[in-house]
Design an enzyme around this catalytic site. Structure first.
Site, PDB file in Angstrom:
ATOM      1  N   HIS A 109       0.761  -1.225  -0.229  1.00  0.00           N
ATOM      2  CA  HIS A 109       0.056   0.005  -0.086  1.00  0.00           C
ATOM      3  C   HIS A 109       0.672   1.194  -0.163  1.00  0.00           C
ATOM      4  CE1 HIS A 109      -3.211   2.945   1.022  1.00  0.00           C
ATOM      5  NE2 HIS A 109      -3.814   1.877   0.856  1.00  0.00           N
TER       6      HIS A 109
ATOM      7  N   ASP B  78      -7.759  -5.326   0.022  1.00  0.00           N
ATOM      8  CA  ASP B  78      -8.395  -6.159  -1.068  1.00  0.00           C
ATOM      9  C   ASP B  78      -8.146  -7.703  -0.993  1.00  0.00           C
ATOM     10  OD1 ASP B  78      -9.726  -4.105  -2.549  1.00  0.00           O
ATOM     11  OD2 ASP B  78      -7.768  -3.490  -3.466  1.00  0.00           O
TER      12      ASP B  78
HETATM   13  N1  CMC Z   1       4.007  -7.796  -4.765  1.00  0.00           N
HETATM   14  C1  CMC Z   1       5.392  -7.651  -5.008  1.00  0.00           C
HETATM   15  N2  CMC Z   1       6.451  -6.551  -4.791  1.00  0.00           N
HETATM   16  C2  CMC Z   1       5.844  -5.440  -4.550  1.00  0.00           C
HETATM   17  C3  CMC Z   1       4.113  -5.214  -4.299  1.00  0.00           C
HETATM   18  C4  CMC Z   1       3.550  -6.567  -4.440  1.00  0.00           C
HETATM   19  N3  CMC Z   1       2.199  -6.518  -4.040  1.00  0.00           N
HETATM   20  N4  CMC Z   1       3.835  -3.926  -3.908  1.00  0.00           N
HETATM   21  C5  CMC Z   1       4.805  -3.369  -4.084  1.00  0.00           C
HETATM   22  N5  CMC Z   1       6.215  -4.144  -4.510  1.00  0.00           N
HETATM   23  C6  CMC Z   1       7.469  -3.692  -4.493  1.00  0.00           C
HETATM   24  C7  CMC Z   1       7.739  -3.013  -5.799  1.00  0.00           C
HETATM   25  O1  CMC Z   1       8.175  -3.850  -6.680  1.00  0.00           O
HETATM   26  C8  CMC Z   1       8.603  -1.983  -5.048  1.00  0.00           C
HETATM   27  O2  CMC Z   1      10.094  -3.004  -5.031  1.00  0.00           O
HETATM   28  P1  CMC Z   1      11.471  -2.066  -5.211  1.00  0.00           P
HETATM   29  O3  CMC Z   1      11.550  -1.202  -4.280  1.00  0.00           O
HETATM   30  O4  CMC Z   1      12.639  -3.187  -5.187  1.00  0.00           O
HETATM   31  O5  CMC Z   1      11.362  -1.323  -6.562  1.00  0.00           O
HETATM   32  C9  CMC Z   1       8.505  -1.618  -3.649  1.00  0.00           C
HETATM   33  O6  CMC Z   1       7.677  -2.889  -3.228  1.00  0.00           O
HETATM   34  C10 CMC Z   1       7.760  -0.382  -3.496  1.00  0.00           C
HETATM   35  O7  CMC Z   1       6.461  -0.573  -4.360  1.00  0.00           O
HETATM   36  P2  CMC Z   1       5.865   0.760  -5.226  1.00  0.00           P
HETATM   37  O8  CMC Z   1       5.246   0.354  -6.638  1.00  0.00           O
HETATM   38  O9  CMC Z   1       6.879   1.562  -5.395  1.00  0.00           O
HETATM   39  O10 CMC Z   1       4.587   1.049  -4.145  1.00  0.00           O
HETATM   40  P3  CMC Z   1       3.439   2.021  -4.644  1.00  0.00           P
HETATM   41  O11 CMC Z   1       3.390   2.610  -3.232  1.00  0.00           O
HETATM   42  O12 CMC Z   1       3.956   2.939  -5.566  1.00  0.00           O
HETATM   43  O13 CMC Z   1       2.367   1.052  -4.846  1.00  0.00           O
HETATM   44  C11 CMC Z   1       0.673  -0.512  -4.816  1.00  0.00           C
HETATM   45  C12 CMC Z   1       1.482   0.769  -4.040  1.00  0.00           C
HETATM   46  C13 CMC Z   1      -0.759  -0.757  -3.860  1.00  0.00           C
HETATM   47  C14 CMC Z   1       0.010  -0.025  -6.069  1.00  0.00           C
HETATM   48  C15 CMC Z   1       1.467  -1.620  -5.026  1.00  0.00           C
HETATM   49  O14 CMC Z   1       1.873  -2.147  -3.544  1.00  0.00           O
HETATM   50  C16 CMC Z   1       0.754  -2.752  -5.707  1.00  0.00           C
HETATM   51  O15 CMC Z   1       1.059  -2.803  -6.850  1.00  0.00           O
HETATM   52  N6  CMC Z   1       0.084  -3.816  -5.025  1.00  0.00           N
HETATM   53  C17 CMC Z   1      -0.610  -4.895  -5.712  1.00  0.00           C
HETATM   54  C18 CMC Z   1      -1.861  -4.231  -6.147  1.00  0.00           C
HETATM   55  C19 CMC Z   1      -3.022  -4.103  -4.975  1.00  0.00           C
HETATM   56  O16 CMC Z   1      -3.101  -4.956  -4.012  1.00  0.00           O
HETATM   57  N7  CMC Z   1      -3.681  -3.197  -4.904  1.00  0.00           N
HETATM   58  C20 CMC Z   1      -4.781  -2.428  -3.958  1.00  0.00           C
HETATM   59  C21 CMC Z   1      -4.330  -1.504  -3.003  1.00  0.00           C
HETATM   60  S1  CMC Z   1      -5.314  -1.122  -1.541  1.00  0.00           S
HETATM   61  C22 CMC Z   1      -6.799  -0.777  -2.000  1.00  0.00           C
HETATM   62  C23 CMC Z   1      -6.918   0.324  -2.890  1.00  0.00           C
HETATM   63  O17 CMC Z   1      -6.640   1.613  -2.276  1.00  0.00           O
HETATM   64  O18 CMC Z   1      -7.450   0.315  -3.972  1.00  0.00           O
END
Ligand code: CMC
Length: 430
Positions: free
Chosen positions: A307, A364
């Site tokens: 998140h 989720d």
């Molecule tokens: N599985 C594997 N690696 C992950 C995941 C995941 N679900 N989420 C983040 N990472 C890694 C990402 O690759 C990055 O690694 P590195 O630092 O080595 O490059 C690090 O963690 C930080 O991730 P980010 O993408 O920069 O984080 P963000 O804040 O931009 O993204 C997120 C947040 C929710 C989009 C992301 O965690 C994600 O894609 N999660 C899976 C989709 C999901 O469950 N979404 C629902 C969110 S909660 C409900 C809502 O608000 O809608």
């Protein structure tokens, strides 16, 4: 002494005011940054950018705190109804008895959609994702209720649009589902409350009634309450951005639904269930999928994990996880997806990759397990999220247009393309 932030660019020093929120959150007020320095702030993804002040929702991601209008999400999930929480989000306080009764009655009164809108559903392909159908239908409401589209609506007019939207999103959602399974629409019933009426429209048919089960109603109430608002996330920011041009609330809410549909946002709940099923179908090898999620080349992420704001735990996920077991037991359901989800959480949370990046199950991860138990199919999960989030979008839109600081949303950019060059006539191009 009033605190200021100092910014040094080369030989020059600039001072900017500090803004502090009611829970001690601090921001540097950069509204005059470009004017004073000819620089802009650069923050793709807006992880460090406050787009507004807001009195609706407070989140502390480090401590796993979520409150609507100051009330803890844990307390609301336990004691409130969805309709009461919607009132709280929009009007800033819990309703009195009569106010709640009037608010609820209005949802009953306005639950029907314009009969002509059924023709719109008719034209939609049955295979359409219900989120696409829902966003189109919510936007279409603006054409069916043009009397509500004044450029500067009065507070009473906003109240009416809010009622129309919260009530009708439920009918439109159920109709989207019926369309997708080729069954006739079931009209709302006046004797049923908000959640029960939705279940009736989803699961009754002209030849059979749907027996309302209070355990199911309570479970769905809880899920909807947990989704009511989440401050400036992707869909809410979309609602505000679209609304900032004075686009009407129906159009702004429709934009919110489109943003929510994405798998990184509200579409994740559907993807979680598909992922868990894929893991089971593939023999249940969790280590294989955790390794895949860690491998950046794979393009695979553990859906329902991570998140932008929560870096400890997501309080909504905690509540849902605790409820999932109880609800499934009450309904006498054993879902192998819940078993695999619990195991996957354990494996991921003992892995350095997830621990170092503070990736925990989000709202989720477990919500789909409960929706499944209720009988809601996975393609409808993001639709359920939209029903829950509608009061939050309305509250945020209303707060924005009532604010004295309303400005059209318009981020800047740093241009990295070609410098000035000449137009080349087509016969001279190489
Ligand atoms: N599985 C594997 N690696 C992950 C995941 C995941 N679900 N989420 C983040 N990472 C890694 C990402 O690759 C990055 O690694 P590195 O630092 O080595 O490059 C690090 O963690 C930080 O991730 P980010 O993408 O920069 O984080 P963000 O804040 O931009 O993204 C997120 C947040 C929710 C989009 C992301 O965690 C994600 O894609 N999660 C899976 C989709 C999901 O469950 N979404 C629902 C969110 S909660 C409900 C809502 O608000 O809608």
């Amino acid at each position: 002494m009033e605190k200021k932030a100092k910014l040094i660019i080369g030989e020059d020093t600039y001072e900017f005011p500090i803004i502090e929120g009611s829970e001690g959150e601090k921001a540097i007020d950069f509204r005059k940054l470009r004017q004073a320095t000819s620089h802009i702030s650069f923050d793709p993804g807006f992880g460090n950018t406050g787009s507004c002040t807001s009195a609706i929702t407070f989140i502390n991601g480090e401590k796993g705190i979520l409150r609507y209008r100051g009330i803890a999400i844990e307390e609301l999930a336990e004691k409130a109804t969805f309709v009461e929480t919607a009132y709280l989000a929009i009007y800033g306080r819990l309703p009195l008895k009569q106010e709640l009764a009037d608010f609820s009655l209005n949802f009953t009164k306005h639950s029907m959609i314009h009969e002509d809108m059924k023709n719109l559903f008719k034209g939609y392909p049955a295979a359409a994702h219900p989120m696409g159908t829902l966003s189109a239908m919510v936007c279409a409401l603006s054409s069916y209720y043009p009397e509500l589209l004044k450029p500067e609506p009065t507070p009473e007019e906003i109240d009416t649009i809010a009622i129309e939207l919260i009530s009708k999103v439920r009918t439109l959602s159920a109709f989207s589902y019926k369309k997708s399974i080729g069954e006739p629409f079931v009209y709302p019933l006046h004797g049923l409350r908000y959640v029960a009426n939705f279940l009736h429209m989803m699961f009754a048919s002209p030849n059979s009634n749907y027996k309302i089960d209070e355990d199911i109603v309570k479970a769905l109430e809880t899920l909807l309450i947990l989704h009511v608002d989440h401050e400036q996330n992707c869909s809410t920011s979309s609602v505000r951005l679209v609304g900032s041009s004075q686009a009407n609330l129906f159009a702004s809410a429709s934009a919110g639904i489109c943003a929510l549909w994405g798998p990184l946002h509200g579409g994740a709940n559907q993807k979680v269930i598909e992922m868990l099923q894929m893991i089971i179908d593939d023999g249940g090898n969790l280590d294989k999928y955790v390794a895949k999620a860690k491998d950046k080349e794979s393009g695979f992420r553990l859906m329902g994990f991570g998140h932008r704001v929560y870096k400890n735990f997501d309080p909504r996920a905690r509540i849902i996880k605790a409820k999932a077991d109880i609800i499934l037991n009450k309904l006498g359901i054993h879902d192998p997806l819940l078993d695999i989800a619990i195991k996957l959480e354990k494996v991921a949370l003992s892995d350095d990759y997830f621990v170092e990046r503070k990736l925990y199950p989000n709202v989720d991860f477990y919500s789909g397990i409960i929706y499944r138990a209720i009988g809601i199919p996975s393609k409808m999960f993001p639709v359920m999220f939209s029903i829950g989030r509608m009061p939050g979008w309305i509250a945020q839109w209303k707060e924005m247009i009532e604010s004295k600081e309303l400005k059209i949303g318009r981020p800047r950019q740093i241009y990295t393309g070609d410098n000035l060059r000449e137009y080349v006539p087509i016969d001279k191009r190489k």
